[in-house]
Motif scaffolding. Structure first.
Motif, PDB file in Angstrom:
ATOM      1  N   ASN A 198       0.831  -1.215   0.000  1.00 51.32           N
ATOM      2  CA  ASN A 198       0.000   0.000   0.000  1.00 51.32           C
ATOM      3  C   ASN A 198       0.862   1.259   0.000  1.00 51.32           C
ATOM      4  O   ASN A 198       0.510   2.265  -0.634  1.00 51.32           O
ATOM      5  CB  ASN A 198      -0.934   0.003   1.215  1.00 51.32           C
ATOM      6  CG  ASN A 198      -2.058  -1.011   1.074  1.00 51.32           C
ATOM      7  OD1 ASN A 198      -2.403  -1.411  -0.041  1.00 51.32           O
ATOM      8  ND2 ASN A 198      -2.624  -1.423   2.195  1.00 51.32           N
ATOM      9  N   ALA A 199       1.983   1.218   0.725  1.00 54.22           N
ATOM     10  CA  ALA A 199       2.878   2.374   0.769  1.00 54.22           C
ATOM     11  C   ALA A 199       3.456   2.652  -0.622  1.00 54.22           C
ATOM     12  O   ALA A 199       3.556   3.820  -1.046  1.00 54.22           O
ATOM     13  CB  ALA A 199       3.996   2.141   1.770  1.00 54.22           C
ATOM     14  N   LEU A 200       3.826   1.579  -1.329  1.00 51.68           N
ATOM     15  CA  LEU A 200       4.346   1.759  -2.683  1.00 51.68           C
ATOM     16  C   LEU A 200       3.261   2.285  -3.617  1.00 51.68           C
ATOM     17  O   LEU A 200       3.507   3.180  -4.444  1.00 51.68           O
ATOM     18  CB  LEU A 200       4.895   0.425  -3.207  1.00 51.68           C
ATOM     19  CG  LEU A 200       6.134  -0.144  -2.498  1.00 51.68           C
ATOM     20  CD1 LEU A 200       6.525  -1.481  -3.115  1.00 51.68           C
ATOM     21  CD2 LEU A 200       7.299   0.836  -2.567  1.00 51.68           C
ATOM     22  N   ARG A 201       2.059   1.731  -3.477  1.00 52.02           N
ATOM     23  CA  ARG A 201       0.950   2.137  -4.345  1.00 52.02           C
ATOM     24  C   ARG A 201       0.597   3.606  -4.130  1.00 52.02           C
ATOM     25  O   ARG A 201       0.233   4.312  -5.074  1.00 52.02           O
ATOM     26  CB  ARG A 201      -0.263   1.247  -4.065  1.00 52.02           C
ATOM     27  CG  ARG A 201      -1.467   1.530  -4.966  1.00 52.02           C
ATOM     28  CD  ARG A 201      -2.609   0.582  -4.641  1.00 52.02           C
ATOM     29  NE  ARG A 201      -2.238  -0.796  -4.913  1.00 52.02           N
ATOM     30  CZ  ARG A 201      -2.540  -1.829  -4.124  1.00 52.02           C
ATOM     31  NH1 ARG A 201      -3.191  -1.622  -2.989  1.00 52.02           N
ATOM     32  NH2 ARG A 201      -2.185  -3.050  -4.458  1.00 52.02           N
ATOM     33  N   ASN A 202       0.697   4.074  -2.901  1.00 44.62           N
ATOM     34  CA  ASN A 202       0.349   5.464  -2.574  1.00 44.62           C
ATOM     35  C   ASN A 202       1.550   6.405  -2.625  1.00 44.62           C
ATOM     36  O   ASN A 202       1.464   7.550  -2.188  1.00 44.62           O
ATOM     37  CB  ASN A 202      -0.291   5.525  -1.184  1.00 44.62           C
ATOM     38  CG  ASN A 202      -1.600   4.757  -1.116  1.00 44.62           C
ATOM     39  OD1 ASN A 202      -2.380   4.770  -2.066  1.00 44.62           O
ATOM     40  ND2 ASN A 202      -1.831   4.080   0.004  1.00 44.62           N
ATOM     41  N   ASN A 203       2.669   5.842  -3.123  1.00 41.53           N
ATOM     42  CA  ASN A 203       3.902   6.622  -3.247  1.00 41.53           C
ATOM     43  C   ASN A 203       4.350   7.203  -1.904  1.00 41.53           C
ATOM     44  O   ASN A 203       4.748   8.372  -1.804  1.00 41.53           O
ATOM     45  CB  ASN A 203       3.705   7.752  -4.273  1.00 41.53           C
ATOM     46  CG  ASN A 203       5.034   8.312  -4.765  1.00 41.53           C
ATOM     47  OD1 ASN A 203       6.056   7.615  -4.755  1.00 41.53           O
ATOM     48  ND2 ASN A 203       5.025   9.572  -5.171  1.00 41.53           N
ATOM     49  N   LYS A 204       4.280   6.360  -0.847  1.00 40.85           N
ATOM     50  CA  LYS A 204       4.684   6.796   0.489  1.00 40.85           C
ATOM     51  C   LYS A 204       5.673   5.812   1.129  1.00 40.85           C
ATOM     52  O   LYS A 204       5.528   5.436   2.295  1.00 40.85           O
ATOM     53  CB  LYS A 204       3.459   6.942   1.389  1.00 40.85           C
ATOM     54  CG  LYS A 204       2.490   8.037   0.950  1.00 40.85           C
ATOM     55  CD  LYS A 204       1.306   8.129   1.904  1.00 40.85           C
ATOM     56  CE  LYS A 204       0.363   9.255   1.497  1.00 40.85           C
ATOM     57  NZ  LYS A 204      -0.806   9.355   2.395  1.00 40.85           N
ATOM     58  N   PRO A 205       6.676   5.367   0.374  1.00 38.87           N
ATOM     59  CA  PRO A 205       7.613   4.379   0.953  1.00 38.87           C
ATOM     60  C   PRO A 205       8.406   4.937   2.131  1.00 38.87           C
ATOM     61  O   PRO A 205       8.738   4.195   3.058  1.00 38.87           O
ATOM     62  CB  PRO A 205       8.531   4.049  -0.228  1.00 38.87           C
ATOM     63  CG  PRO A 205       8.448   5.243  -1.134  1.00 38.87           C
ATOM     64  CD  PRO A 205       7.045   5.743  -0.995  1.00 38.87           C
ATOM     65  N   ASN A 206       8.726   6.248   2.084  1.00 36.16           N
ATOM     66  CA  ASN A 206       9.516   6.825   3.182  1.00 36.16           C
ATOM     67  C   ASN A 206       8.721   6.856   4.489  1.00 36.16           C
ATOM     68  O   ASN A 206       9.280   6.640   5.568  1.00 36.16           O
ATOM     69  CB  ASN A 206       9.982   8.231   2.812  1.00 36.16           C
ATOM     70  CG  ASN A 206      11.058   8.212   1.737  1.00 36.16           C
ATOM     71  OD1 ASN A 206      11.798   7.229   1.627  1.00 36.16           O
ATOM     72  ND2 ASN A 206      11.142   9.277   0.960  1.00 36.16           N
ATOM     73  N   GLU A 207       7.411   7.117   4.394  1.00 38.98           N
ATOM     74  CA  GLU A 207       6.565   7.087   5.595  1.00 38.98           C
ATOM     75  C   GLU A 207       6.541   5.682   6.192  1.00 38.98           C
ATOM     76  O   GLU A 207       6.565   5.505   7.418  1.00 38.98           O
ATOM     77  CB  GLU A 207       5.150   7.544   5.251  1.00 38.98           C
ATOM     78  CG  GLU A 207       5.024   9.026   4.986  1.00 38.98           C
ATOM     79  CD  GLU A 207       3.582   9.448   4.771  1.00 38.98           C
ATOM     80  OE1 GLU A 207       2.668   8.677   5.182  1.00 38.98           O
ATOM     81  OE2 GLU A 207       3.351  10.533   4.205  1.00 38.98           O
ATOM     82  N   PHE A 208       6.475   4.701   5.297  1.00 36.31           N
ATOM     83  CA  PHE A 208       6.496   3.295   5.747  1.00 36.31           C
ATOM     84  C   PHE A 208       7.790   3.002   6.497  1.00 36.31           C
ATOM     85  O   PHE A 208       7.772   2.415   7.589  1.00 36.31           O
ATOM     86  CB  PHE A 208       6.342   2.372   4.543  1.00 36.31           C
ATOM     87  CG  PHE A 208       6.449   0.909   4.871  1.00 36.31           C
ATOM     88  CD1 PHE A 208       5.331   0.188   5.266  1.00 36.31           C
ATOM     89  CD2 PHE A 208       7.678   0.254   4.795  1.00 36.31           C
ATOM     90  CE1 PHE A 208       5.440  -1.168   5.574  1.00 36.31           C
ATOM     91  CE2 PHE A 208       7.787  -1.087   5.102  1.00 36.31           C
ATOM     92  CZ  PHE A 208       6.656  -1.798   5.492  1.00 36.31           C
ATOM     93  N   LYS A 209       8.918   3.392   5.915  1.00 33.69           N
ATOM     94  CA  LYS A 209      10.215   3.130   6.550  1.00 33.69           C
ATOM     95  C   LYS A 209      10.302   3.809   7.912  1.00 33.69           C
ATOM     96  O   LYS A 209      10.734   3.205   8.900  1.00 33.69           O
ATOM     97  CB  LYS A 209      11.344   3.631   5.639  1.00 33.69           C
ATOM     98  CG  LYS A 209      11.472   2.891   4.316  1.00 33.69           C
ATOM     99  CD  LYS A 209      12.575   3.509   3.473  1.00 33.69           C
ATOM    100  CE  LYS A 209      12.585   2.942   2.057  1.00 33.69           C
ATOM    101  NZ  LYS A 209      12.928   1.514   2.029  1.00 33.69           N
TER     102      LYS A 209
END
Length: 451
Positions: A198-209
């Protein structure tokens, strides 16, 4: 004036030397010497289950130890008291014989905390320790005292339904209680993978990390589901490195050893094995009985020893299956408003009992002899050759533990050995399995051949 606290502390130090650490913590935690009167020492315990267990299993050890530190004690009695962790040491609380006052939990405590995903029901006080899980339990106790320093990462594996989730969440709840400032998070692997996608799909990988790197204790369940998830494996690898380098505690559970998780990258397998890997096996008969007694006490139900012994010796498989069987019995008792007879219990759970494997003693001897590359006839001979003695002892252990053959019959079938020799052999293998990973692997492979 007699200092009961000082006497009991001395007794506990001596008792601890006679027991495994796991058993000592399980049965003697929150006990105390409340008074001495007319030759009787009164020991306060936290609940009915501990009271029964100490009375049946450790009564003589406790009495013998007390006699070393105080004069005139000829008997021990156990009483239940209301344990209040906020009270000063030495205050016994309200002593009773059969009732714990005000032991109800507030309703809010039954809900899972959304901030850390921990279930408050999963605590060490309700975790039954036996030979099948005592190493995992002892390691968990070390972790909660010094998270991030002892056994990091901690990887538990074993078949489903044996209490892995209970144990790893109990670690989280214990650390949460001991260190209120630490940021703890429990998550199943599948949920972690979904969050990442979901983080990749929403373009939020840094928030995930950033979210996952903030945790002081990360507890991840069902890691076997990472199999062949390449992107998730890569993200977990980098997360692992970040947490580990900052001395953050990492706990994993899986139904497989890391070496047997298909499609697992070598670099992750190496990380999983860099701390402590420990397995949990199916509980032995004594542990099954302890688990049943605990659950029955929770529900205010009493079953005869005859019935609990029958269930423990007849059922193989997981703790979850055992508890499911007990739920069926408890439901019937509550519905009928009376106790059930052994015959009624047998009829009620007949479909839960797995049929015994139809295999002869001779076949078992041959199979295990072949496994160890020993002539079958040598098993029956009187010899002290180490390789033959070991194979014979493993045969005795398998016959007893897996096929429930009586000690005298085992001795009779294996060259007329005395039943005490068989008992000694079974106990030796049982103890060696805890200390010898190679032997444990051999026994596991042998068991697979009989499935």
């Amino acid at each position: 004036m007699i200092d009961n606290k000082q006497i009991w502390d001395s007794c506990l130090n001596e008792i601890e030397n006679n027991l495994s650490r796991a058993n000592f913590v399980t049965w003697f935690k929150n006990t105390r010497l409340t008074k001495q009167e007319n030759g009787t020492a009164y020991v306060g315990v936290p609940n009915e289950f501990v009271k029964d267990w100490l009375k049946n299993k450790y009564d003589k050890l406790i009495l013998k130890t007390l006699m070393n530190y105080t004069q005139g004690v000829r008997n021990v009695e156990f009483s239940i008291y209301k344990h209040n962790p906020n009270k000063k040491e030495g205050e016994a609380g309200n002593i009773q014989n059969n009732i714990i006052i005000n032991n109800e939990l507030p309703l809010n405590n039954l809900y899972i905390d959304k901030r850390d995903n921990l279930n408050p029901r999963y605590v060490f006080d309700t975790f039954i320790v036996g030979s099948f899980n005592e190493l995992a339990y002892a390691a968990a106790q070390a972790i909660i005292k010094n998270p991030g320093k002892s056994y990091n990462p901690f990887f538990i594996y074993g078949p489903t339904g044996l209490g892995k989730t209970h144990l790893i969440q109990a670690i989280g709840n214990a650390v949460k209680e001991r260190f209120p400032g630490k940021n703890i998070h429990y998550i199943p692997l599948e949920k972690f993978a979904i969050d990442y996608v979901n983080a990749l799909r929403n373009n939020k990988p840094n928030e995930f990390k950033q979210k996952y790197r903030q945790y002081d204790v990360l507890i991840m369940d069902d890691v076997q589901f990472i199999s062949n998830k390449e992107k998730t494996q890569e993200e977990l690898f980098h997360l692992f490195n970040s947490l580990y380098e900052n001395n953050k505690q990492i706990v994993f559970s899986s139904d497989k050893h890391p070496n047997y998780i298909p499609g697992l990258e070598d670099r992750l397998r190496s990380r999983f094995g860099s701390g402590m890997i420990v397995d949990i096996n199916e509980p032995d008969t004594e542990s099954k009985i302890a688990i049943m007694k605990s659950k029955l006490e929770e529900n205010g139900i009493d079953l005869s020893d005859e019935i609990t012994d029958y269930i423990a010796t007849s059922m193989s498989g997981s703790i979850r299956e055992l508890e499911g069987t007990l739920n069926t019995i408890i439901c019937q008792i509550q519905f009928k408003k009376r106790d059930l007879s052994l015959i009624e219990v047998k009829k009620l759970i007949k479909n839960n009992i797995k049929p015994k494997k139809n295999i002869s003693v001779q076949n078992i001897v041959k199979t295990i002899s072949d496994f160890y590359d020993i002539a079958e006839d040598n098993i029956y001979e009187k010899t002290r050759r180490k390789e033959i003695v070991k194979a014979r002892q493993v045969i005795m252990y398998i016959l007893r533990e897996d096929f429930n053959v009586s000690y005298p019959l085992i001795g009779q079938k294996l060259g007329g050995k005395d039943h005490t020799t068989v008992i000694h052999s079974c106990l030796k293998i049982k103890n060696d399995l805890k200390e010898d990973p190679k032997l444990a692997e051999e026994v596991e492979q042998i068991r697979i051949m009989f499935n």
